[in-house]
Write a protein that holds these residues in place. Structure first.
Motif, PDB file in Angstrom:
ATOM      1  N   ALA A   1     -14.015  -5.796 -24.558  1.00  0.00           N
ATOM      2  CA  ALA A   1     -12.699  -6.348 -24.230  1.00  0.00           C
ATOM      3  C   ALA A   1     -12.156  -5.735 -22.949  1.00  0.00           C
ATOM      4  N   GLU A   2     -12.396  -4.441 -22.756  1.00  0.00           N
ATOM      5  CA  GLU A   2     -11.961  -3.784 -21.520  1.00  0.00           C
ATOM      6  C   GLU A   2     -12.675  -4.364 -20.305  1.00  0.00           C
ATOM      7  N   LEU A   3     -13.962  -4.664 -20.443  1.00  0.00           N
ATOM      8  CA  LEU A   3     -14.743  -5.186 -19.326  1.00  0.00           C
ATOM      9  C   LEU A   3     -14.459  -6.659 -19.035  1.00  0.00           C
ATOM     10  N   ALA A   4     -13.635  -7.295 -19.863  1.00  0.00           N
ATOM     11  CA  ALA A   4     -13.324  -8.711 -19.636  1.00  0.00           C
ATOM     12  C   ALA A   4     -12.479  -8.903 -18.391  1.00  0.00           C
ATOM     13  N   THR A   5     -11.749  -7.882 -17.988  1.00  0.00           N
ATOM     14  CA  THR A   5     -10.915  -7.964 -16.787  1.00  0.00           C
ATOM     15  C   THR A   5     -11.223  -6.780 -15.880  1.00  0.00           C
ATOM     16  N   PRO A   6     -11.008  -6.913 -14.573  1.00  0.00           N
ATOM     17  CA  PRO A   6     -11.301  -5.798 -13.654  1.00  0.00           C
ATOM     18  C   PRO A   6     -10.395  -4.593 -13.865  1.00  0.00           C
ATOM     19  N   ASP A   7      -9.181  -4.796 -14.306  1.00  0.00           N
ATOM     20  CA  ASP A   7      -8.233  -3.698 -14.446  1.00  0.00           C
ATOM     21  C   ASP A   7      -8.442  -2.947 -15.760  1.00  0.00           C
ATOM     22  N   ALA A   8      -8.046  -1.661 -15.754  1.00  0.00           N
ATOM     23  CA  ALA A   8      -8.110  -0.846 -16.970  1.00  0.00           C
ATOM     24  C   ALA A   8      -6.857  -1.101 -17.797  1.00  0.00           C
ATOM     25  N   ASP A   9      -6.807  -2.291 -18.404  1.00  0.00           N
ATOM     26  CA  ASP A   9      -5.597  -2.678 -19.131  1.00  0.00           C
ATOM     27  C   ASP A   9      -5.676  -2.389 -20.625  1.00  0.00           C
ATOM     28  N   LEU A  10      -6.846  -2.009 -21.149  1.00  0.00           N
ATOM     29  CA  LEU A  10      -6.981  -1.698 -22.570  1.00  0.00           C
ATOM     30  C   LEU A  10      -7.363  -0.241 -22.797  1.00  0.00           C
ATOM     31  N   LEU A  11      -8.365   0.219 -22.075  1.00  0.00           N
ATOM     32  CA  LEU A  11      -8.822   1.606 -22.190  1.00  0.00           C
ATOM     33  C   LEU A  11      -8.770   2.249 -20.810  1.00  0.00           C
ATOM     34  N   ASP A  12      -8.138   3.421 -20.724  1.00  0.00           N
ATOM     35  CA  ASP A  12      -8.179   4.126 -19.444  1.00  0.00           C
ATOM     36  C   ASP A  12      -9.589   4.698 -19.245  1.00  0.00           C
ATOM     37  N   PRO A  13      -9.957   5.075 -18.028  1.00  0.00           N
ATOM     38  CA  PRO A  13     -11.346   5.492 -17.761  1.00  0.00           C
ATOM     39  C   PRO A  13     -11.852   6.608 -18.669  1.00  0.00           C
ATOM     40  N   ASN A  14     -11.038   7.619 -18.925  1.00  0.00           N
ATOM     41  CA  ASN A  14     -11.487   8.716 -19.783  1.00  0.00           C
ATOM     42  C   ASN A  14     -11.737   8.246 -21.214  1.00  0.00           C
ATOM     43  N   LEU A  15     -10.847   7.407 -21.729  1.00  0.00           N
ATOM     44  CA  LEU A  15     -11.026   6.890 -23.084  1.00  0.00           C
ATOM     45  C   LEU A  15     -12.217   5.952 -23.147  1.00  0.00           C
ATOM     46  N   TYR A  16     -12.430   5.191 -22.084  1.00  0.00           N
ATOM     47  CA  TYR A  16     -13.607   4.312 -22.050  1.00  0.00           C
ATOM     48  C   TYR A  16     -14.891   5.137 -22.116  1.00  0.00           C
ATOM     49  N   ASN A  17     -14.934   6.219 -21.340  1.00  0.00           N
ATOM     50  CA  ASN A  17     -16.111   7.091 -21.375  1.00  0.00           C
ATOM     51  C   ASN A  17     -16.296   7.713 -22.760  1.00  0.00           C
ATOM     52  N   ALA A  18     -15.192   8.057 -23.413  1.00  0.00           N
ATOM     53  CA  ALA A  18     -15.285   8.623 -24.759  1.00  0.00           C
ATOM     54  C   ALA A  18     -15.803   7.582 -25.748  1.00  0.00           C
ATOM     55  N   PHE A  19     -15.326   6.339 -25.615  1.00  0.00           N
ATOM     56  CA  PHE A  19     -15.829   5.277 -26.479  1.00  0.00           C
ATOM     57  C   PHE A  19     -17.313   5.044 -26.239  1.00  0.00           C
ATOM     58  N   LEU A  20     -17.716   5.036 -24.964  1.00  0.00           N
ATOM     59  CA  LEU A  20     -19.120   4.817 -24.632  1.00  0.00           C
ATOM     60  C   LEU A  20     -19.999   5.912 -25.227  1.00  0.00           C
ATOM     61  N   THR A  21     -19.574   7.159 -25.083  1.00  0.00           N
ATOM     62  CA  THR A  21     -20.344   8.290 -25.608  1.00  0.00           C
ATOM     63  C   THR A  21     -20.469   8.231 -27.121  1.00  0.00           C
ATOM     64  N   ASN A  22     -19.346   8.039 -27.788  1.00  0.00           N
ATOM     65  CA  ASN A  22     -19.352   8.139 -29.248  1.00  0.00           C
ATOM     66  C   ASN A  22     -19.846   6.871 -29.922  1.00  0.00           C
ATOM     67  N   HIS A  23     -19.774   5.731 -29.236  1.00  0.00           N
ATOM     68  CA  HIS A  23     -20.414   4.525 -29.766  1.00  0.00           C
ATOM     69  C   HIS A  23     -21.917   4.761 -29.901  1.00  0.00           C
ATOM     70  N   GLY A  24     -22.548   5.262 -28.830  1.00  0.00           N
ATOM     71  CA  GLY A  24     -23.979   5.540 -28.899  1.00  0.00           C
ATOM     72  C   GLY A  24     -24.304   6.601 -29.924  1.00  0.00           C
ATOM     73  N   THR A  25     -23.490   7.629 -29.967  1.00  0.00           N
ATOM     74  CA  THR A  25     -23.721   8.718 -30.920  1.00  0.00           C
ATOM     75  C   THR A  25     -23.655   8.223 -32.356  1.00  0.00           C
ATOM     76  N   ILE A  26     -22.628   7.456 -32.667  1.00  0.00           N
ATOM     77  CA  ILE A  26     -22.459   6.965 -34.036  1.00  0.00           C
ATOM     78  C   ILE A  26     -23.579   6.023 -34.422  1.00  0.00           C
ATOM     79  N   MET A  27     -23.936   5.114 -33.532  1.00  0.00           N
ATOM     80  CA  MET A  27     -24.960   4.128 -33.864  1.00  0.00           C
ATOM     81  C   MET A  27     -26.323   4.769 -34.094  1.00  0.00           C
ATOM     82  N   ILE A  28     -26.627   5.836 -33.371  1.00  0.00           N
ATOM     83  CA  ILE A  28     -27.933   6.479 -33.519  1.00  0.00           C
ATOM     84  C   ILE A  28     -27.921   7.498 -34.652  1.00  0.00           C
TER      85      ILE A  28
END
Length: 324
Positions: free
Chosen positions: A61-88
């Motif tokens: 949903a964040e990547l649907a638009t160019p602006d950081a209107d849902l997740l700020d960059p730090n939170l996006y990185n945290a989601f990216l990190t922990n999404h992979g961690t949880i899934m594996i």
């Protein structure tokens, strides 16, 4: 008086007390029954699968638009990190090995339970605290260095959250080691004497191979993460380039586990397919011995090819002795 009515000929019917069905609250207790533990693994891992999936939806949903209107960059990185961690670490590995393995292996080999029932329960109950640490790290900014946690990035971003992430993976790894030890002993020592090795179900071969692989590779990852934890919190310099550390050593330690982790995920699924397809096809499996032995061969080969994850490093750095 008839023969049936004579006191000396009265037939006494022995009554056996059948165990009552498990209640819902038994699944929230320290239970040593292998089927209960298997269900605990499956349900818990599915909950984390939903959490990791929601993180993926939020990122898309964040990547649907160019602006950081849902997740700020730090939170996006945290989601990216922990999404992979949880899934594996909290979904696919616990469900494939811990869930299906615990439920099915004793039934397939003719054992009453796993070799070490209490150790089996301990292995499961290490997972919920690990998940709590991963989710709790968001209160401290969340781990933001990717699921690989490469230094030096992991040394400078959200140190408290990164430390919680490391402790979570160490707990999951400890669970994997204890569970794998249990599977190896159960299959090796507790299968019925009449069952020959070439009669062992292919799912058992898959779990045996997976467990041996986990026993060899998981402690290496745990060692690397503990050293990283020391660098973050105790002033050591194992992986700090500006203090004489070598970040490539961490990559070796990480990928020595994380490449075989691919087979920790897929081998149990191969074993399930090898059991399900012949039943529905109504034909015996073709190449039983080839499938069984190739499962073990995959584990051996998988331990020697981790460096293909490290194409961009200097070739001389592959020689670990250079570090000294």
């Amino acid at each position: 008086m008839t023969q049936l009515e004579h006191p000396q000929n009265t037939t006494q019917v022995a009554t056996h007390a059948h165990p009552q069905a498990w209640k819902w609250y038994h699944y929230f207790t320290f239970n040593v029954d292998h089927k209960v533990i298997g269900i605990q693994y499956l349900v818990t891992s599915f909950i984390f699968y939903l959490i990791g999936g929601l993180m993926a939806v939020a990122m898309r949903a964040e990547l649907a638009t160019p602006d950081a209107d849902l997740l700020d960059p730090n939170l996006y990185n945290a989601f990216l990190t922990n999404h992979g961690t949880i899934m594996i670490f909290l979904w696919i590995v616990p469900s494939a090995i811990g869930g299906f393995g615990n439920y099915l292996i004793p039934l397939m080999v003719g054992a009453r339970d796993m070799a070490f029932p209490k150790l089996n329960a301990v292995a499961f109950w290490l997972n919920p605290p690990a998940g709590a640490l991963v989710l709790g790290s968001f209160f401290f900014g969340g781990s933001q260095s990717g699921w690989t946690a490469y230094p030096p990035l992991s040394l400078v971003t959200a140190n408290t959250a990164q430390s919680m992430w490391i402790l979570a993976i160490v707990l999951v790894g400890s669970s994997s080691i204890l569970g794998s030890l249990n599977f190896v002993v159960t299959i090796w020592k507790m299968k019925v004497p009449s069952m020959k090795w070439d009669e062992l179900p292919l799912f058992c071969w898959a779990i045996l191979a997976t467990s041996l692989l986990a026993l060899v590779s998981t402690p290496v990852l745990a060692a690397g993460l503990v050293l990283l934890l020391f660098d973050i919190n105790f002033g050591t310099s194992f992986f700090k380039p500006d203090a004489g550390g070598n970040v490539v050593i961490y990559q070796h330690l990480f990928w020595f586990y994380s490449h075989p982790a691919v087979y920790l995920m897929i081998l149990p699924i191969f074993g399930i397919l090898s059991e399900v397809i012949p039943v529905h096809a109504r034909k015996p499996i073709f190449g039983y011995k080839a499938i069984a032995y190739s499962s073990l061969a995959i584990c051996v080969v998988g331990l020697f090819v981790w460096v293909h994850h490290m194409f961009l490093i200097d070739f001389n750095s592959l020689i670990i002795i250079n570090y000294y």
